[in-house]
Design a protein around this motif. Structure first.
Motif, PDB file in Angstrom:
ATOM      1  N   LEU A  74      -7.609 -10.893  -0.489  1.00 34.96           N
ATOM      2  CA  LEU A  74      -7.466  -9.619   0.284  1.00 34.96           C
ATOM      3  C   LEU A  74      -6.413  -9.514   1.399  1.00 34.96           C
ATOM      4  CD1 LEU A  74     -10.981  -8.717  -0.072  1.00 34.96           C
ATOM      5  CD2 LEU A  74      -9.680  -7.885  -1.456  1.00 34.96           C
ATOM      6  N   ILE A  75      -6.452 -10.498   2.125  1.00 31.82           N
ATOM      7  CA  ILE A  75      -5.782 -10.270   3.372  1.00 31.82           C
ATOM      8  C   ILE A  75      -4.433 -10.554   2.932  1.00 31.82           C
ATOM      9  CG2 ILE A  75      -5.201 -11.266   5.537  1.00 31.82           C
ATOM     10  CD1 ILE A  75      -7.694  -9.660   5.482  1.00 31.82           C
ATOM     11  N   GLU A  76      -3.973 -11.518   2.175  1.00 30.03           N
ATOM     12  CA  GLU A  76      -2.611 -11.684   1.668  1.00 30.03           C
ATOM     13  C   GLU A  76      -2.097 -10.664   0.778  1.00 30.03           C
ATOM     14  OE1 GLU A  76      -2.695 -15.441  -0.447  1.00 30.03           O
ATOM     15  OE2 GLU A  76      -2.814 -16.754   1.166  1.00 30.03           O
ATOM     16  N   GLU A  77      -2.942 -10.025   0.015  1.00 31.02           N
ATOM     17  CA  GLU A  77      -2.502  -8.847  -0.623  1.00 31.02           C
ATOM     18  C   GLU A  77      -1.964  -7.627   0.111  1.00 31.02           C
ATOM     19  OE1 GLU A  77      -1.802  -8.714  -4.230  1.00 31.02           O
ATOM     20  OE2 GLU A  77      -1.972 -10.859  -3.840  1.00 31.02           O
ATOM     21  N   ALA A  78      -2.977  -7.518   1.194  1.00 27.33           N
ATOM     22  CA  ALA A  78      -2.597  -6.392   2.224  1.00 27.33           C
ATOM     23  C   ALA A  78      -1.493  -6.596   3.158  1.00 27.33           C
ATOM     24  CB  ALA A  78      -3.981  -6.388   3.268  1.00 27.33           C
ATOM     25  N   LYS A  79      -1.149  -7.760   3.406  1.00 23.18           N
ATOM     26  CA  LYS A  79      -0.046  -8.146   4.229  1.00 23.18           C
ATOM     27  C   LYS A  79       1.428  -7.834   3.427  1.00 23.18           C
ATOM     28  CE  LYS A  79      -1.974 -11.603   7.393  1.00 23.18           C
ATOM     29  NZ  LYS A  79      -2.008 -13.185   7.715  1.00 23.18           N
ATOM     30  N   GLN A  80       1.461  -7.583   2.267  1.00 25.49           N
ATOM     31  CA  GLN A  80       2.489  -7.454   1.465  1.00 25.49           C
ATOM     32  C   GLN A  80       3.308  -6.024   1.873  1.00 25.49           C
ATOM     33  OE1 GLN A  80       2.400  -8.024  -2.805  1.00 25.49           O
ATOM     34  NE2 GLN A  80       0.983  -9.376  -2.548  1.00 25.49           N
ATOM     35  N   PRO A  98       3.932  -3.228   5.003  1.00 23.32           N
ATOM     36  CA  PRO A  98       4.284  -3.151   6.197  1.00 23.32           C
ATOM     37  C   PRO A  98       3.486  -2.448   7.196  1.00 23.32           C
ATOM     38  CG  PRO A  98       5.843  -1.920   5.023  1.00 23.32           C
ATOM     39  CD  PRO A  98       4.933  -2.640   3.934  1.00 23.32           C
ATOM     40  N   ASN A  99       2.646  -1.613   6.503  1.00 26.77           N
ATOM     41  CA  ASN A  99       1.730  -0.438   7.178  1.00 26.77           C
ATOM     42  C   ASN A  99       0.559  -0.954   7.410  1.00 26.77           C
ATOM     43  OD1 ASN A  99       1.641  -0.404   4.222  1.00 26.77           O
ATOM     44  ND2 ASN A  99       0.471   1.300   4.318  1.00 26.77           N
ATOM     45  N   LYS A 148      -1.888  -0.394   0.329  1.00 22.94           N
ATOM     46  CA  LYS A 148      -1.414  -0.047  -0.933  1.00 22.94           C
ATOM     47  C   LYS A 148      -1.149   1.561  -1.320  1.00 22.94           C
ATOM     48  CE  LYS A 148      -2.206  -1.237  -5.824  1.00 22.94           C
ATOM     49  NZ  LYS A 148      -3.193  -2.019  -7.064  1.00 22.94           N
ATOM     50  N   GLN A 149      -2.019   2.325  -0.810  1.00 25.18           N
ATOM     51  CA  GLN A 149      -1.769   3.716  -0.840  1.00 25.18           C
ATOM     52  C   GLN A 149      -0.949   4.569   0.152  1.00 25.18           C
ATOM     53  OE1 GLN A 149      -6.519   3.754  -2.498  1.00 25.18           O
ATOM     54  NE2 GLN A 149      -5.892   5.143  -1.066  1.00 25.18           N
ATOM     55  N   ASN A 150      -0.221   3.644   1.034  1.00 25.77           N
ATOM     56  CA  ASN A 150       0.737   4.071   1.950  1.00 25.77           C
ATOM     57  C   ASN A 150      -0.072   4.575   3.045  1.00 25.77           C
ATOM     58  OD1 ASN A 150       3.430   4.043   2.878  1.00 25.77           O
ATOM     59  ND2 ASN A 150       3.594   6.181   2.465  1.00 25.77           N
ATOM     60  N   VAL A 151      -1.271   4.331   3.371  1.00 29.52           N
ATOM     61  CA  VAL A 151      -2.046   4.787   4.595  1.00 29.52           C
ATOM     62  C   VAL A 151      -1.877   3.684   5.706  1.00 29.52           C
ATOM     63  CG1 VAL A 151      -4.273   5.048   5.546  1.00 29.52           C
ATOM     64  CG2 VAL A 151      -3.651   6.072   3.171  1.00 29.52           C
ATOM     65  N   SER A 152      -1.417   3.793   6.615  1.00 29.16           N
ATOM     66  CA  SER A 152      -1.276   2.897   7.944  1.00 29.16           C
ATOM     67  C   SER A 152      -2.667   2.393   8.344  1.00 29.16           C
ATOM     68  CB  SER A 152      -0.299   3.254   8.970  1.00 29.16           C
ATOM     69  OG  SER A 152      -1.073   4.323   9.539  1.00 29.16           O
ATOM     70  N   VAL A 153      -2.979   1.114   8.227  1.00 36.08           N
ATOM     71  CA  VAL A 153      -4.237   0.557   8.751  1.00 36.08           C
ATOM     72  C   VAL A 153      -4.279  -0.508   9.604  1.00 36.08           C
ATOM     73  CG1 VAL A 153      -4.337  -0.488   6.558  1.00 36.08           C
ATOM     74  CG2 VAL A 153      -6.443  -0.170   7.550  1.00 36.08           C
ATOM     75  N   ILE A 154      -5.055  -0.502  10.565  1.00 34.25           N
ATOM     76  CA  ILE A 154      -5.288  -1.767  11.209  1.00 34.25           C
ATOM     77  C   ILE A 154      -6.622  -2.320  11.060  1.00 34.25           C
ATOM     78  CG2 ILE A 154      -5.560  -2.585  13.778  1.00 34.25           C
ATOM     79  CD1 ILE A 154      -3.538  -0.576  14.562  1.00 34.25           C
ATOM     80  N   LEU A 155      -6.709  -3.648  10.787  1.00 30.42           N
ATOM     81  CA  LEU A 155      -8.052  -4.242  10.536  1.00 30.42           C
ATOM     82  C   LEU A 155      -8.463  -5.352  11.754  1.00 30.42           C
ATOM     83  CD1 LEU A 155     -10.372  -4.971   8.285  1.00 30.42           C
ATOM     84  CD2 LEU A 155      -8.885  -6.624   7.513  1.00 30.42           C
ATOM     85  N   ILE A 156      -9.404  -4.776  12.219  1.00 28.00           N
ATOM     86  CA  ILE A 156      -9.861  -5.652  13.426  1.00 28.00           C
ATOM     87  C   ILE A 156     -10.932  -6.565  12.840  1.00 28.00           C
ATOM     88  CG2 ILE A 156     -11.167  -5.580  15.683  1.00 28.00           C
ATOM     89  CD1 ILE A 156      -9.706  -2.998  16.083  1.00 28.00           C
ATOM     90  N   GLU A 157     -10.878  -8.037  13.696  1.00 25.67           N
ATOM     91  CA  GLU A 157     -11.867  -9.086  13.333  1.00 25.67           C
ATOM     92  C   GLU A 157     -12.140  -9.650  14.690  1.00 25.67           C
ATOM     93  OE1 GLU A 157     -14.838 -11.296  12.456  1.00 25.67           O
ATOM     94  OE2 GLU A 157     -14.099  -9.672  11.082  1.00 25.67           O
ATOM     95  N   ARG A 158     -13.435  -9.632  15.006  1.00 28.04           N
ATOM     96  CA  ARG A 158     -13.979 -10.480  16.426  1.00 28.04           C
ATOM     97  C   ARG A 158     -13.671 -11.891  16.150  1.00 28.04           C
ATOM     98  NH1 ARG A 158     -19.207 -11.974  17.165  1.00 28.04           N
ATOM     99  NH2 ARG A 158     -20.542 -11.546  15.190  1.00 28.04           N
ATOM    100  N   HIS A 159     -13.823 -12.643  15.291  1.00 29.16           N
ATOM    101  CA  HIS A 159     -13.623 -14.114  15.202  1.00 29.16           C
ATOM    102  C   HIS A 159     -12.062 -14.336  14.907  1.00 29.16           C
ATOM    103  CE1 HIS A 159     -17.909 -13.534  13.720  1.00 29.16           C
ATOM    104  NE2 HIS A 159     -17.974 -14.485  14.429  1.00 29.16           N
ATOM    105  N   GLN A 160     -11.794 -15.486  15.360  1.00 33.30           N
ATOM    106  CA  GLN A 160     -10.521 -16.215  15.072  1.00 33.30           C
ATOM    107  C   GLN A 160     -10.313 -16.185  13.520  1.00 33.30           C
ATOM    108  OE1 GLN A 160      -7.968 -16.410  17.473  1.00 33.30           O
ATOM    109  NE2 GLN A 160      -6.764 -16.628  16.060  1.00 33.30           N
TER     110      GLN A 160
END
Length: 363
Positions: A113-119, A121-122, A28-40
């Motif tokens: 949280l995930i759906e909001e983040a997916k809005q 592009p970063n 939301k703050q225009n920081v590019s971020v990758i979120l990693i989760e080991r589970h499917q």
């Protein structure tokens, strides 16, 4: 083996509430971020799911509470202490607060949280992805992670790596950060059963053989049972007949008899949690930072874990911009949160040690 390279401002390892909230706030703050989760699948069973006032306030601050509420949550209307199948005392919430905690299914919270983040592009979510090592330069600064995803080797370079990967944090271990671990003298058996008809949203407590037995009402008509047992005793306990053990639960809460007998029929219907707390003096530096259980594992007592992880994420998000991470602010954030966690962990110990006194009635 195929190799894929990514570059981002921040890489967050662990898509629990703390990591997912931080990812959303940064995106939301225009920081590019990758979120990693080991589970499917990102929602896991038997995790802390009770919001307190602070967790509620954070979600409302960021306009998320009503979205989670739409999916389903349940406010606790009372805290009750029971003895020999009878109500001993009942505590009701401060009218200004209106509840004694709110059950929020982790799946609902993470979905929002995930759906909001997916809005944004970063933001990128990588599930079924396991971190195996850190990227470290000649100056010993961490600049990302190495991970595996379905046979592919990933290299993710970033300005900041955040360990939000829980009590057994891979990021913490690979960074060589020590934690002091404390055992609390008990382990915990979890089980979930359908609530009987007429069950009110409440937290109910009993004292069984000197150990705490807790019932947490859950959204969608369930009761979660949390039963403290002596530390390390479960292997021997499993060798004993099951019926006498479960009869103690029914004696403590007779209204549960039918649901218990239909849904808890063997030791396999319980999930064992190895209870401990830990605390690290080092919460970051050299390109890495941590939130939640990765540096301050909490016991289930008081349901502080979920809320503390979200407070960590909220504090950390305030000092990260696309341009830089203010190192002085990072230290101040860490210092503030350390003091708060030390206070809460002391409260947990006091609550555990004094639990039996709740069942003493003075005339």
């Amino acid at each position: 083996m195929k190799s894929v390279n990514y570059k981002t401002d921040v890489c967050i390892v662990g898509a629990g509430p703390g990591g997912a909230l931080l990812a959303y706030l940064l995106a939301k703050q225009n920081v590019s971020v990758i979120l990693i989760e080991r589970h499917q699948k990102i929602a896991k069973a038997f995790r802390g799911e009770h919001l307190n006032e602070e967790g509620e306030a954070i979600l409302k601050k960021h306009g998320l509470f009503s979205k989670v509420e739409e999916l389903g949550m349940l406010a606790m209307e009372s805290l009750e202490y029971w003895e020999n199948g009878k109500l001993l005392k009942k505590i009701q919430p401060d009218p200004k607060v209106g509840h004694l905690g709110i059950h929020v299914p982790q799946a609902h919270l993470l979905q929002v949280l995930i759906e909001e983040a997916k809005q944004y592009p970063n933001f990128t979510l990588l599930t079924n992805t396991k971190v195996v090592d850190l990227l470290v330069n000649e100056q010993n600064n961490i600049y990302g992670v190495k991970a595996l995803n379905e046979g592919k080797e990933l290299s993710i370079e970033c300005g900041l790596t955040v360990g939000a990967d829980g009590r057994y944090s891979t990021v913490r271990k690979k960074a060589g950060i020590e934690v002091s671990k404390r055992k609390h003298g008990y382990d915990l058996l979890w089980a979930r059963i359908p609530a009987p008809p007429g069950w009110e949203p409440s937290i109910k407590m009993a004292l069984i053989d000197g150990f705490q037995l807790s019932l947490f009402t859950q959204a969608k008509g369930y009761v979660q049972i949390g039963w403290n047992i002596e530390e390390g005793s479960f292997p021997e306990l499993r060798k004993q007949p099951f019926t006498p053990f479960i009869d103690k639960l029914i004696m403590a809460f007779p209204i549960l008899e039918q649901s218990v007998k239909e849904n808890i029929q063997s030791w396999n219907d319980f999930v064992l949690l190895d209870v401990h707390s830990n605390f690290s003096e080092n919460w970051g530096g050299n390109g890495v930072a941590f939130v939640g259980d990765a540096v301050h594992t909490m016991t289930p007592t008081g349901a502080f874990g979920l809320n503390s992880a979200m407070k960590d994420a909220d504090c950390l998000a305030q000092i990260i911009t696309p341009e830089e991470i203010n190192k002085l602010d990072l230290i101040n954030c860490e210092t503030e949160r350390k003091r708060e966690i030390e206070r809460l962990q002391a409260i947990q110990i006091e609550k555990e040690q004094s639990f039996a006194t709740q069942f003493v009635i003075y005339s």
